[in-house]
Write a protein that holds these residues in place. Structure first.
Motif: not given
Ligand code: HEM
Length: 406
Positions: A48-50, A55-57, A81-83, A85-87, A340-342, A349-353
């Protein structure tokens, strides 16, 4: 047959339940009137993370985009664009910046505990969300006058509550987003007239995509909300931290006594054990096969985050809350087994920053709840409904008789 209702009624068990019944980590179904493929397990997470395969669009359902995500934000971008913004998001997560947010939160906890001493009952969900809201606005350099703390906290919370809801809860989330994007969009315009500063607000306002263009002020507001909203959402994890301390009081002493390693394992187990976002969505970039299953281009695919965190092939007795598992090597640090956060890589990747600041804020909460205060948990309904996502105890966790420690 469309299975949207079945998913809404059992958001956390839908994919893993069906996968187990079918004896497969992948199956097709119909959700929101579209053929959708659901996947679970660590190997599925790796696929899924390959970025060559997915894509996410246009991957997220409309109702998620207009409440939780916003249009045009990092979640729906791919490639260069993702890379870029993510940076930018990752640049907010340096050790010094993380330490500053932790300090701001720690100070707010002390201030709030003193306030709670004078209150007959404290709703920990509302109060911790508010406390974190004040801290994160400060951290991001976004002005928040005292009279706006309550409405802003509610607005940010409403976006998180809305995606899986119907009726007023959904409408509140949509309106909350429209109003927040408007006011923050105006702020972005104002900030652009001033020279750049080293704040998160100014960095987002002056950020340029790889094609050299400034973000549309509304999209910049979406990205600013992408910092503010999910940080406030950590209030939910504060409730789960308090819930875990209540259910397992034997762990309080080690956290109170300053055992930092154990505190880390405790909050990791809270993130693994308690349900938050059940799944994430992507779209197939180009056709491929995995485990004999066809993934046609454009197909929406859902990864079962909750199922991976509770997969008995990965976790010993996954239904038990045991922080010690993180000391015993139950998790080898893989980016695909604890999600829990990807999953995947934070930068690529799209893992939560926000994963590291989430852990920091949870540790601050765990320390405050054990070391900085005493409280009583009165009888209340702490059950979580399987049809309410993201999950939260029905009573939201109420405490009384709060006293500052020492
Ligand atoms: C993405 C969970 C806290 C900012 C994500 C994703 C999950 C997630 C599941 C999606 C991963 C994916 O699409 O593969 C959570 C949970 C949090 C949390 C459970 C706890 C409350 C935060 C915090 C921030 C944040 C504190 C502050 C910067 C983002 C952003 C994305 C994201 C900007 C999109 C990243 C991308 O598309 O590259 N988060 N998150 N999250 N999270 Fe979190």
């Amino acid at each position: 047959m469309d299975n949207t209702l079945a998913l809404l009624l059992d958001a956390y068990g839908f994919i893993s339940g069906r996968a187990r019944a079918l004896g497969a980590d992948v199956f097709d179904t119909r959700l929101l009137m579209r053929k959708t493929t659901c996947v679970t397990g660590a190997e599925a997470a790796r696929v899924f993370y390959d970025p060559d395969r997915f894509v996410r669009r246009k991957a997220a359902p409309h109702r998620l985009t207009v409440t939780l995500f916003g249009k045009g934000g990092v979640q729906s971008t791919d490639g260069a664009t993702h890379a870029a913004r993510k940076a930018m998001f990752m640049s907010f997560m340096t050790p010094a910046s993380r330490e500053r947010l932790s300090e701001l939160a720690r100070d707010r906890w002390r201030e709030y505990i003193r306030r709670w001493e004078g209150m007959p009952r404290v709703n920990l969900f509302d109060e911790s969300s508010r406390l974190i809201c004040e801290a994160v606005f400060d951290w991001a350099g976004v002005p928040l006058p005292a009279r706006l703390v309550d409405p802003m906290t509610e607005r940010l919370k409403s976006m998180i509550e809305a995606p899986a809801a119907v009726g007023p809860r959904y409408v509140r989330g949509r309106l909350g987003r429209i109003r927040a994007e408007q006011s923050l969009g105006e702020l972005i315009r104002l900030v652009r007239r001033r020279p750049p500063e080293a704040t998160i607000l100014s960095t987002i306002a002056h950020y340029r995509d790889p094609d050299g263009s400034l973000l549309d002020p509304r999209v910049a507001a979406v990205e600013l909300l992408n910092v503010l909203r999910p940080t406030v959402a950590v209030g939910r994890y504060v409730v789960f931290t308090a819930l875990a301390l209540h259910a397992h009081p034997e762990h309080r002493e080690r956290i109170r006594g300053g055992d930092e390693e154990f505190t880390e394992h405790f909050v990791q187990e809270v993130r693994r054990f308690y349900p938050f976002f059940p799944l994430v969505a992507a779209r197939v970039a180009r056709p491929f096969e995995w485990r004999g299953h066809r993934f046609p281009a454009g197909r929406r695919v859902l990864l079962d985050l909750q199922g991976v965190n509770h997969d008995p092939r990965l976790w010993d007795r996954p239904g038990e809350f045991r922080p010690e598992r993180f000391a015993e090597g139950d998790w080898d640090g893989s980016a695909y087994t604890f999600v829990p956060q990807g999953g995947g890589d934070h930068y690529r990747d799209h893992r939560c920053p926000g994963e590291w600041i989430t852990i920091d804020l949870m540790k601050t909460a765990a320390r405050a709840l054990t070391r900085e205060m005493t409280y009583h948990v009165p009888p209340q309904d702490l059950r979580m409904s399987s049809s309410y996502a993201p999950a939260i105890p029905r009573s939201r966790f109420v405490i009384d008789h709060v006293r500052a420690a020492g």
